[in-house]
Scaffold this active site. Structure first.
Site, short mmCIF file in Angstrom:
data_model
loop_
_atom_site.label_atom_id
_atom_site.label_comp_id
_atom_site.label_asym_id
_atom_site.label_seq_id
_atom_site.Cartn_x
_atom_site.Cartn_y
_atom_site.Cartn_z
N ASP A 105 0.87 -1.18 0.00
CA ASP A 105 0.00 0.00 0.00
C ASP A 105 0.92 1.23 0.00
OD1 ASP A 105 -1.78 2.06 1.42
OD2 ASP A 105 -3.19 0.41 1.26
N ARG A 167 -9.98 -13.23 6.01
CA ARG A 167 -8.75 -13.82 5.45
C ARG A 167 -9.01 -15.14 4.72
NH1 ARG A 167 -4.32 -10.96 7.47
NH2 ARG A 167 -4.46 -10.25 9.61
#
Ligand code: IMP
Ligand code: MG
Length: 178
Positions: A105, A167
């Protein structure tokens, strides 16, 4: 179909097929560069566990795998935050290390990991990330192998979480703009 995790709604974004293709592309590129080299893949937990499993199944050459986690803790007010790599037990002398990230990111996490790895007597390191947000990434470290470049969405699934949840999803969802 949309899903809800905690208080937020997410919509389908990347299918299993698209993810699988991205992994094959990364695996082929690494094979081409390192098939005679026995690289040490270093998965960054928790987010990369699913990507690591599928990448290593796709990688048909000699290699090793290990996992690390970046831990940050406050020492004293004056010395500030200290970063530590947990789980690194291998002798990295003269090894080619390929860092496996789920997503890059801003690149802050990657920068910290590399600063710590640079203290080791490794031969070279490369970075493989399944996802990259190019519009947010603000470091100069090359991301050598990228699966998919994505816009600045918050995504979950395939290892990535929203506050602990999501997840286990086999495909990727993005936050719905309300
Ligand atoms: P960075 O330090 O800003 O590059 O962020 C790195 C870490 O933040 C990743 O390894 C993820 O754990 C988490 N992260 C960044 N973007 C997302 C996202 O869209 N969804 C879930 N986790 C994310
Ligand atoms: Mg991560």
């Amino acid at each position: 179909m949309d899903i809800k995790l905690h208080d937020k709604n997410f919509e389908p974004f990347l299918s299993k097929e698209i993810i699988s293709k991205a992994i094959d592309t990364i695996s082929n590129a690494i094979s081409k560069d390192y098939q005679n080299n026995t690289p040490l893949f270093l998965g960054v937990l928790n987010g990369s566990f699913m990507f690591c499993a599928d990448l290593l199944k796709a990688y048909n050459h000699s290699c090793e795998i290990s996992f690390i986690k970046l831990a940050s803790y406050q020492q004293t007010e004056s010395t500030g935050t200290v970063n530590e790599l947990i789980g690194l037990n291998e002798d990295l002398t003269n090894r080619t290390v390929i860092i496996i990230e789920d997503i890059v990111d801003t690149g802050n996490t990657l920068e910290k990991i590399i600063a710590l790895l640079d203290k080791q007597p490794i031969k070279e390191y490369k970075v493989a990330s399944l996802f990259l947000k190019p519009s947010v990434y603000n470091k100069t470290i090359p991301i050598d192998y990228v699966g998919l470049e994505i816009p600045n969405h918050f995504i979950v699934g395939y290892g990535l979480d929203y506050d602990g949840l999501g997840r286990n999803l086999p495909e990727v969802y993005k936050l719905k703009s309300s």
